[in-house]
Design an enzyme around this catalytic site. Structure first.
Site, PDB file in Angstrom:
ATOM      1  N   LYS A  32      25.275  79.783  33.432  1.00 30.37           N
ATOM      2  CA  LYS A  32      24.596  79.172  34.590  1.00 30.37           C
ATOM      3  C   LYS A  32      23.622  80.132  35.266  1.00 30.37           C
ATOM      4  CE  LYS A  32      28.315  75.823  35.475  1.00 30.37           C
ATOM      5  NZ  LYS A  32      27.833  74.472  35.286  1.00 30.37           N
TER       6      LYS A  32
ATOM      7  N   TYR B 105      38.282  74.765  34.130  1.00 30.29           N
ATOM      8  CA  TYR B 105      37.426  74.234  33.067  1.00 30.29           C
ATOM      9  C   TYR B 105      36.763  75.396  32.340  1.00 30.29           C
ATOM     10  CZ  TYR B 105      33.619  71.622  30.803  1.00 30.29           C
ATOM     11  OH  TYR B 105      32.755  71.059  29.887  1.00 30.29           O
TER      12      TYR B 105
ATOM     13  N   ASP C  74      36.584  83.846  33.486  1.00 26.75           N
ATOM     14  CA  ASP C  74      35.460  82.969  33.188  1.00 26.75           C
ATOM     15  C   ASP C  74      34.617  82.905  34.462  1.00 26.75           C
ATOM     16  OD1 ASP C  74      33.712  80.925  32.780  1.00 26.75           O
ATOM     17  OD2 ASP C  74      35.166  79.561  31.868  1.00 26.75           O
TER      18      ASP C  74
HETATM   19  C1  LIG Z   1      33.927  77.943  34.607  1.00 28.38           C
HETATM   20  C2  LIG Z   1      33.159  77.282  33.511  1.00 28.38           C
HETATM   21  N1  LIG Z   1      33.320  77.686  32.248  1.00 28.38           N
HETATM   22  C3  LIG Z   1      32.638  77.150  31.229  1.00 28.38           C
HETATM   23  C4  LIG Z   1      31.740  76.135  31.448  1.00 28.38           C
HETATM   24  C5  LIG Z   1      30.972  75.550  30.308  1.00 28.38           C
HETATM   25  O1  LIG Z   1      29.637  75.912  30.433  1.00 28.38           O
HETATM   26  P1  LIG Z   1      28.472  75.042  29.717  1.00 28.38           P
HETATM   27  O2  LIG Z   1      28.396  73.740  30.466  1.00 28.38           O
HETATM   28  O3  LIG Z   1      27.250  75.874  29.873  1.00 28.38           O
HETATM   29  O4  LIG Z   1      28.882  74.872  28.309  1.00 28.38           O
HETATM   30  C6  LIG Z   1      31.541  75.669  32.745  1.00 28.38           C
HETATM   31  C7  LIG Z   1      30.598  74.573  33.007  1.00 28.38           C
HETATM   32  O5  LIG Z   1      30.541  73.992  34.055  1.00 28.38           O
HETATM   33  C8  LIG Z   1      32.267  76.243  33.809  1.00 28.38           C
HETATM   34  O6  LIG Z   1      32.128  75.815  35.066  1.00 28.38           O
END
Ligand SMILES: Cc1ncc(COP(=O)(O)O)c(C=O)c1O
Length: 442
Positions: free
Chosen positions: A277, A147, A249
């Site tokens: 986060k 994700y 990521d």
């Molecule tokens: C690995 C990863 N990338 C991107 C995101 C997107 O982050 P946000 O919810 O702050 O937009 C998340 C959110 O859970 C994530 O777990």
């Protein structure tokens, strides 16, 4: 929901019903509606939360990850309080920007330049844009089950259904949302994670076209699956051979698996990385960082913006969080992972002892439950056999025993969970597993 649960969560249920008149599904992010009981929280401190019905929980959800210091850590509170008496937002430069950027460059191996954004979704967009601009290529390769935020360009094959996944060696690129532009899929190639051969085949199939390979270096969003030994290094080599950038990521792994992120933990340095986060300790902040040569394209051909970029309150939170995590050479995260590993193993042993088909996968500070007969899970498709009903049952019983976790069965540790909390949690898990008893899908 049984009568007892209806009573236990009556105020939360009332508030949800009221909110549902104005907010879709009554929540601010649809993922939250998936919780077995969308709770309304009244109070939180350290690793404990209390809901509006007065039920107390040991919290392993940690707001879906940001609360690496737990709730209301005194140093974070102090820093944010001090900043609250100073400008909240400026739309101009301030001293916390170089301070926090320098801190990130000291901690994170790939970090030579830093851009501040507000959400993880945004950070990933900038990273992908930079990669495409730098390589002058169009395609991005992502992996099934990973994700990277909710926007059209990359909300693809996050959790595709069994019917939709397609050929294991050349998976379908599956949009995840109604209303998503269909041609987003044309710019993305999807592959199975943790398998070097299928990645190599993708580079052969699209010679000179792949701008970047993007991944969660630990697959946290499909139940915390670890990279196979040597896999990340092999991906790094393939990217170099084929002139593509490697993007980690690290929005979950960052400032959780280890102080320098997954890249430090596994010794593989990507070209670009995104953080979110935990970096803000609970305040909204995300980051794109990486090689200077690529990052310096920002403002020199690569556009991006954001009213709240570099927001002082968020950066005050980040500075306090990173300073705390950097203590004694990163000891707090080391300890959180050590204790988390004890909890992970303890849950696994308790399930094994009862003959319950459960795998608890991941690392100390982020692990997840899979009710599955499989002994090993290596990529998203392995999770398609998970027994979702059993997971829901576990989570509902855990809530009633006072243990809360992320709505998909993930446990996050913070640096303030202590060994007594772990012991208490394992006693509660014992009770949950006893109640699940023989019906647990042996
Ligand atoms: C690995 C990863 N990338 C991107 C995101 C997107 O982050 P946000 O919810 O702050 O937009 C998340 C959110 O859970 C994530 O777990």
């Amino acid at each position: 929901m049984g009568a007892e649960d209806e009573r236990r969560y009556s105020r939360s249920r009332e508030l949800l019903a009221r909110a549902s008149q104005w907010l879709p599904q009554g929540v601010s992010s649809p993922f939250r509606a998936r919780a077995p009981v969308p709770l309304y929280i009244a109070e939180a401190a350290g690793c404990r939360i209390t809901d509006v019905d007065g039920n107390e929980y040991l919290d392993y959800g940690l707001a879906w990850g940001p609360l690496i210091l737990g709730h209301r850590h005194p140093r974070l509170v102090e820093a944010v309080r001090a900043q609250a008496d100073r400008p909240h937002t400026l739309g101009a430069q301030h001293e916390l920007e170089p301070l926090v950027a320098e801190q990130i460059c000291r901690i994170v191996p790939c970090a030579e330049r830093v851009c501040f954004t507000s959400s993880g979704t945004e950070a990933v967009q900038l990273a992908l844009r930079l990669a495409r601009a730098h390589t002058r290529r169009r395609l991005v390769l992502k992996f099934e089950g990973h994700y990277h935020g909710w926007v059209d360009t990359i909300l693809l094959s996050h959790h595709p259904s069994v019917d939709a996944v397609g050929d294991p060696d050349d998976p379908a690129v599956v949009p995840e949302s109604a209303g998503q532009v269909p041609n987003a899929a044309e710019n993305v190639v999807v592959r199975r994670w943790n398998d070097v051969d299928t990645l190599e085949a993708a580079f052969r199939k699209h010679p000179g076209e792949i701008a970047a390979v993007v991944m969660e270096a630990v697959l946290c969003n499909s139940g915390c699956l670890l990279p196979r030994e040597g896999y990340l290094g092999a991906v790094r080599d393939l990217c170099d051979t084929h002139g593509a950038l490697l993007i980690f990521d690290e929005i979950i792994t960052g400032f959780r698996v280890a102080l320098p992120g997954a890249q430090g933990r596994y010794g593989v340095t990507p070209d670009l990385a995104t953080f979110g986060k935990a970096i803000g300790g609970g305040l909204p902040l995300s980051v794109v960082t990486g090689r200077a040569e690529v990052m310096e394209l920002v403002g020199r051909g690569v556009s991006f913006g954001g009213t709240f970029n570099g927001n002082p309150l968020s950066l005050a939170g980040a500075h306090a969080t990173l300073t705390e995590l950097e203590r004694e050479g990163g000891a707090p995260l080391f300890e959180a992972n050590r204790l988390g590993e004890r909890l992970r193993e303890g849950i696994q042993q308790r399930a094994d002892a009862r003959g319950i088909a459960l795998r608890v996968t991941g690392f100390g500070a982020a692990f997840a439950l899979h009710f599955t007969p499989r002994r090993e899970l290596t990529h998203y498709r392995d999770t398609l056999d998970d027994d979702e009903a059993q997971l829901q049952r576990f989570m509902r019983l855990a809530l009633s025993e006072g243990v809360s976790m992320v709505a998909d069965g993930r446990f996050y540790m913070s640096v303030v969970h202590g060994k007594d909390d772990v012991r208490e949690t394992l006693e509660r898990v014992d009770s949950v597993l006893d109640q699940m008893g023989g019906e647990s899908g042996r």
